[in-house]
Design a protein around this motif. Structure first.
Motif, PDB file in Angstrom:
ATOM      1  N   UNK A  13      -8.947  15.364  -9.486  1.00  0.00           N
ATOM      2  CA  UNK A  13     -10.153  15.517 -10.305  1.00  0.00           C
ATOM      3  C   UNK A  13     -10.494  14.223 -11.027  1.00  0.00           C
ATOM      4  N   UNK A  14      -9.477  13.533 -11.547  1.00  0.00           N
ATOM      5  CA  UNK A  14      -9.714  12.276 -12.252  1.00  0.00           C
ATOM      6  C   UNK A  14     -10.270  11.225 -11.297  1.00  0.00           C
ATOM      7  N   UNK A  20     -17.443   9.448  -8.780  1.00  0.00           N
ATOM      8  CA  UNK A  20     -18.809   9.920  -9.012  1.00  0.00           C
ATOM      9  C   UNK A  20     -19.487   9.148 -10.139  1.00  0.00           C
ATOM     10  N   UNK A  21     -18.744   8.851 -11.201  1.00  0.00           N
ATOM     11  CA  UNK A  21     -19.331   8.068 -12.286  1.00  0.00           C
ATOM     12  C   UNK A  21     -19.667   6.647 -11.851  1.00  0.00           C
ATOM     13  N   UNK A  22     -18.864   6.100 -10.957  1.00  0.00           N
ATOM     14  CA  UNK A  22     -19.158   4.745 -10.482  1.00  0.00           C
ATOM     15  C   UNK A  22     -20.463   4.710  -9.692  1.00  0.00           C
ATOM     16  N   UNK A  23     -20.830   5.819  -9.083  1.00  0.00           N
ATOM     17  CA  UNK A  23     -22.106   5.874  -8.357  1.00  0.00           C
ATOM     18  C   UNK A  23     -23.290   5.678  -9.300  1.00  0.00           C
ATOM     19  N   UNK A  33     -24.296  11.693  -9.941  1.00  0.00           N
ATOM     20  CA  UNK A  33     -23.093  10.990 -10.353  1.00  0.00           C
ATOM     21  C   UNK A  33     -22.561  11.448 -11.695  1.00  0.00           C
ATOM     22  N   UNK A  34     -23.435  11.991 -12.547  1.00  0.00           N
ATOM     23  CA  UNK A  34     -23.003  12.462 -13.861  1.00  0.00           C
ATOM     24  C   UNK A  34     -22.134  13.710 -13.763  1.00  0.00           C
TER      25      UNK A  34
END
Length: 65
Positions: A13-14, A20-23, A33-34
């Motif tokens: 998950x991490x 996803x956040x890097x997107x 991405x959020x």
């Protein structure tokens, strides 16, 4: 609130959350991405509300004497 995620589940998950956040910041800036924030937070705290609702656990049960 007790843990319901195992170690492997938390690590995945991490990693997924960070990807996803890097997107949002590096790749295509899409709002999807959020969703990485949700994955990252649940991985860091070790508790998933959906697991609790459905009674699912990946965390081994603790042995009580």
């Amino acid at each position: 609130m007790s843990r319901n995620e195992g170690t492997i589940d938390r690590v995945l998950r991490i990693i997924l959350g960070l990807v996803l956040l890097s997107l949002v910041f590096v790749g295509p800036a899409t709002p999807w991405g959020w969703l990485g924030v949700v994955s990252l937070v649940t991985g860091l705290i070790g508790f998933c509300p959906l697991y609790a609702v459905f009674g699912f656990r990946t965390c081994p049960l603790s042995k009580t004497p």
